[in-house]
Design a protein around this motif. Structure first.
Motif, PDB file in Angstrom:
ATOM      1  N   GLU A  30       0.848  -1.191   0.000  1.00 57.44           N
ATOM      2  CA  GLU A  30       0.000   0.000   0.000  1.00 57.44           C
ATOM      3  C   GLU A  30       0.884   1.241   0.000  1.00 57.44           C
ATOM      4  O   GLU A  30       1.990   1.223   0.530  1.00 57.44           O
ATOM      5  CB  GLU A  30      -0.942   0.010   1.195  1.00 57.44           C
ATOM      6  CG  GLU A  30      -0.237   0.023   2.534  1.00 57.44           C
ATOM      7  CD  GLU A  30      -1.219  -0.053   3.689  1.00 57.44           C
ATOM      8  OE1 GLU A  30      -1.221   0.881   4.503  1.00 57.44           O
ATOM      9  OE2 GLU A  30      -1.953  -1.043   3.752  1.00 57.44           O
ATOM     10  N   THR A  32       2.528   4.813   0.901  1.00 59.62           N
ATOM     11  CA  THR A  32       2.822   5.421   2.193  1.00 59.62           C
ATOM     12  C   THR A  32       1.801   6.514   2.521  1.00 59.62           C
ATOM     13  O   THR A  32       1.415   7.285   1.640  1.00 59.62           O
ATOM     14  CB  THR A  32       4.249   6.008   2.220  1.00 59.62           C
ATOM     15  OG1 THR A  32       4.461   6.622   3.488  1.00 59.62           O
ATOM     16  CG2 THR A  32       4.457   7.048   1.137  1.00 59.62           C
ATOM     17  N   PRO A  33       1.377   6.605   3.752  1.00 59.09           N
ATOM     18  CA  PRO A  33       0.453   7.674   4.141  1.00 59.09           C
ATOM     19  C   PRO A  33       1.168   9.026   4.280  1.00 59.09           C
ATOM     20  O   PRO A  33       0.521  10.051   4.462  1.00 59.09           O
ATOM     21  CB  PRO A  33      -0.099   7.199   5.486  1.00 59.09           C
ATOM     22  CG  PRO A  33       0.949   6.284   6.024  1.00 59.09           C
ATOM     23  CD  PRO A  33       1.606   5.657   4.838  1.00 59.09           C
ATOM     24  N   ASP A  36       0.542  12.792   0.030  1.00 58.32           N
ATOM     25  CA  ASP A  36      -0.843  13.069  -0.360  1.00 58.32           C
ATOM     26  C   ASP A  36      -1.003  12.626  -1.810  1.00 58.32           C
ATOM     27  O   ASP A  36      -0.647  13.345  -2.741  1.00 58.32           O
ATOM     28  CB  ASP A  36      -1.161  14.558  -0.196  1.00 58.32           C
ATOM     29  CG  ASP A  36      -2.597  14.875  -0.549  1.00 58.32           C
ATOM     30  OD1 ASP A  36      -3.370  13.937  -0.879  1.00 58.32           O
ATOM     31  OD2 ASP A  36      -2.965  16.066  -0.498  1.00 58.32           O
ATOM     32  N   TRP A  37      -1.521  11.427  -2.014  1.00 57.08           N
ATOM     33  CA  TRP A  37      -1.644  10.827  -3.338  1.00 57.08           C
ATOM     34  C   TRP A  37      -2.809  11.400  -4.141  1.00 57.08           C
ATOM     35  O   TRP A  37      -2.949  11.100  -5.326  1.00 57.08           O
ATOM     36  CB  TRP A  37      -1.792   9.308  -3.220  1.00 57.08           C
ATOM     37  CG  TRP A  37      -0.583   8.655  -2.623  1.00 57.08           C
ATOM     38  CD1 TRP A  37      -0.415   8.297  -1.323  1.00 57.08           C
ATOM     39  CD2 TRP A  37       0.635   8.328  -3.279  1.00 57.08           C
ATOM     40  NE1 TRP A  37       0.836   7.752  -1.127  1.00 57.08           N
ATOM     41  CE2 TRP A  37       1.496   7.759  -2.320  1.00 57.08           C
ATOM     42  CE3 TRP A  37       1.086   8.453  -4.588  1.00 57.08           C
ATOM     43  CZ2 TRP A  37       2.778   7.312  -2.633  1.00 57.08           C
ATOM     44  CZ3 TRP A  37       2.355   8.002  -4.904  1.00 57.08           C
ATOM     45  CH2 TRP A  37       3.195   7.442  -3.933  1.00 57.08           C
TER      46      TRP A  37
END
Length: 122
Positions: A30, A32-33, A36-37
């Protein structure tokens, strides 16, 4: 092996350019948080896809972060397409290539030359 760790990424990207395929991102379940994708046009490739031909040379960046703290970054650009007119014409006469011989003594050199002559005349 560590000194050559980034070479794999370079080879992978050169082949991707050559074949027009964007390879999927490996070893990432997944995103990375910390990024901001939702803004911009950056995304992880979860599956390989065709690399669109835009009429310009393809470019890609490859980074390598070594275990010992060495960091390297290179930007690659697709090589221009070679056309048959770009290639040198075939030689009309055979190219002369020297046969290099070596030996410990002058007599051994003569013997070596005789063996080569015998081989070539058979």
């Amino acid at each position: 092996a560590q000194a050559a760790a980034g070479v794999g990424g370079v080879i992978k990207m050169v082949q991707a350019m050559r074949h027009g395929i964007l390879p999927k991102t490996l070893h990432v379940d997944e995103p990375t948080p910390m990024v901001d994708w939702t803004t911009g046009a950056v995304e992880l490739l979860t599956e390989q896809r065709e690399w669109p031909d835009t009429g310009r040379a393809r470019r890609a960046a490859v980074s390598s972060f070594g275990f010992g703290g060495t960091n390297a970054h290179v930007v690659l650009e697709q090589a221009p397409t070679e056309t048959p007119a770009d290639r040198a014409p075939a030689a009309a006469t055979p190219v002369v290539t020297p046969w290099l011989l070596s030996a410990k003594s002058e007599q051994a050199l003569h013997d070596q030359a005789a063996r080569l002559d015998d081989f070539l005349t058979r």
